[in-house]
Design a protein around this motif. Structure first.
Motif, PDB file in Angstrom:
ATOM      1  N   LEU A   2      -7.902  -2.856  -5.433  1.00 47.98           N
ATOM      2  CA  LEU A   2      -7.778  -4.005  -4.702  1.00 47.98           C
ATOM      3  C   LEU A   2      -7.273  -4.728  -5.086  1.00 47.98           C
ATOM      4  N   ALA A   3      -8.276  -5.732  -5.829  1.00 46.54           N
ATOM      5  CA  ALA A   3      -7.339  -7.072  -6.584  1.00 46.54           C
ATOM      6  C   ALA A   3      -7.319  -6.515  -6.983  1.00 46.54           C
ATOM      7  N   VAL A   4      -7.029  -5.633  -8.039  1.00 50.04           N
ATOM      8  CA  VAL A   4      -6.274  -5.923  -9.380  1.00 50.04           C
ATOM      9  C   VAL A   4      -4.899  -5.732  -8.835  1.00 50.04           C
ATOM     10  N   LEU A   5      -4.384  -4.719  -8.191  1.00 48.99           N
ATOM     11  CA  LEU A   5      -3.352  -4.389  -7.152  1.00 48.99           C
ATOM     12  C   LEU A   5      -2.806  -5.423  -7.316  1.00 48.99           C
ATOM     13  N   ASP A   6      -3.001  -5.881  -6.211  1.00 49.35           N
ATOM     14  CA  ASP A   6      -2.793  -7.407  -6.041  1.00 49.35           C
ATOM     15  C   ASP A   6      -2.347  -8.810  -5.904  1.00 49.35           C
ATOM     16  N   GLN A   7      -3.088  -8.901  -7.689  1.00 47.53           N
ATOM     17  CA  GLN A   7      -2.664  -9.311  -8.333  1.00 47.53           C
ATOM     18  C   GLN A   7      -0.772  -8.883  -9.082  1.00 47.53           C
ATOM     19  N   ILE A   8      -1.164  -7.893  -9.845  1.00 44.67           N
ATOM     20  CA  ILE A   8       0.278  -6.954 -10.223  1.00 44.67           C
ATOM     21  C   ILE A   8       1.277  -6.956  -8.684  1.00 44.67           C
ATOM     22  N   TYR A   9       0.884  -7.258  -7.690  1.00 45.51           N
ATOM     23  CA  TYR A   9       1.685  -7.513  -6.345  1.00 45.51           C
ATOM     24  C   TYR A   9       2.599  -8.514  -6.451  1.00 45.51           C
ATOM     25  N   ASP A  10       1.362  -9.674  -6.484  1.00 49.12           N
ATOM     26  CA  ASP A  10       2.058 -11.444  -6.698  1.00 49.12           C
ATOM     27  C   ASP A  10       2.684 -11.677  -7.539  1.00 49.12           C
ATOM     28  N   ASP A  11       2.422 -10.457  -8.236  1.00 55.09           N
ATOM     29  CA  ASP A  11       3.091 -11.513 -10.101  1.00 55.09           C
ATOM     30  C   ASP A  11       4.187 -10.679 -10.568  1.00 55.09           C
TER      31      ASP A  11
END
Length: 248
Positions: A2-11
């Motif tokens: 989830l942390a990886v997905l959140d980072q992709i989303y934010d970026d």
């Protein structure tokens, strides 16, 4: 993850769609790719491809991705009635739909002490756990397997009892396949105490009300994935209004 997905989303996607839509789109992509992976492997049962639809228009709360609102989640220690009550209350599912959606456990595994305390893969290995198919049901329905009700916390040192069902281990000692009470309750009418320990072992427990559905899905993966796709769509659209298909 989830942390990886959140980072992709934010970026990359912060201005294009809501975080809720991004998570659903990520899940749809995972389903599509895991079905392709299954069908590219000659040792897996071929599953007829289905379309997992994606619609957008969900709204994020102001504190997304965090919230102080406590929402109940189904416990791995749940029995048949508790599993059915949860899915009926949260998504309006009937018994067949509830059995179908739990086939999502054909993917992935439990993270042990880093998460819930339960540990293992729902199928025979981490590789098998990356394939979308009906193996989850065929394992539950396989009368040749001997499922033992074991407290995983004795093995991993988790702070609370974690009763699960184990039918084998990987060469590395990871329980595989394993099942939660919530899984076994689909085919056996287990009776558990407050810690999650079953009063009967797998072969001695009577059949649960949904056992016939499990056996049906075990025999016909194409039937299951067709019904799963329909129930999945119902689940991810619950609570949302005005959803629409992307225009390409």
């Amino acid at each position: 993850s989830l942390a990886v997905l959140d980072q992709i989303y934010d970026d990359k996607f912060l201005v294009d769609l809501s975080r809720a839509d991004f998570w659903v789109l990520s899940a749809v992509t995972a389903l599509e790719e895991s079905l392709k992976f299954n069908n590219a492997n000659l040792t897996s049962n071929f599953i007829k491809p289905v379309k997992f639809t994606f619609k957008y228009g969900r709204c994020d709360c102001s504190t997304s991705p965090y919230t102080n609102i406590s929402r109940g989640f189904p416990s791995g220690h749940s029995d048949f009635n508790q599993v059915m009550d949860f899915f009926r209350r949260e998504f309006g599912f009937n018994m067949r739909e509830s059995v179908a959606i739990l086939g999502a456990h054909t993917l992935g595994g439990a993270s042990g002490t880093a998460g819930s305390g339960f540990g293992g893969f729902w199928k025979e290995s981490s590789v098998a756990a990356g394939r979308l198919n009906n193996r989850y049901y065929s394992l539950l329905a396989d009368r040749r397997l001997f499922w033992s009700n074991l407290d995983q916390s004795v093995v991993n040192g988790f702070g609370r009892e974690r009763w699960q069902w184990v039918a084998g281990v990987t060469p590395g000692g990871v329980p595989a396949p394993f099942m939660l009470n919530a899984d076994v309750a689909l085919i056996r009418d287990i009776q558990t105490d407050r810690t999650g320990r079953s009063a009967c072992q797998f072969r001695e427990c009577p059949a649960s009300p949904s056992a016939g559905i499990v056996e049906e899905y075990a025999r016909d993966g194409n039937l299951w994935v067709t019904e799963f796709a329909r129930v999945w769509e119902k689940m991810v659209e619950t609570g949302a209004r005005g959803l629409r298909f992307p225009v390409l």
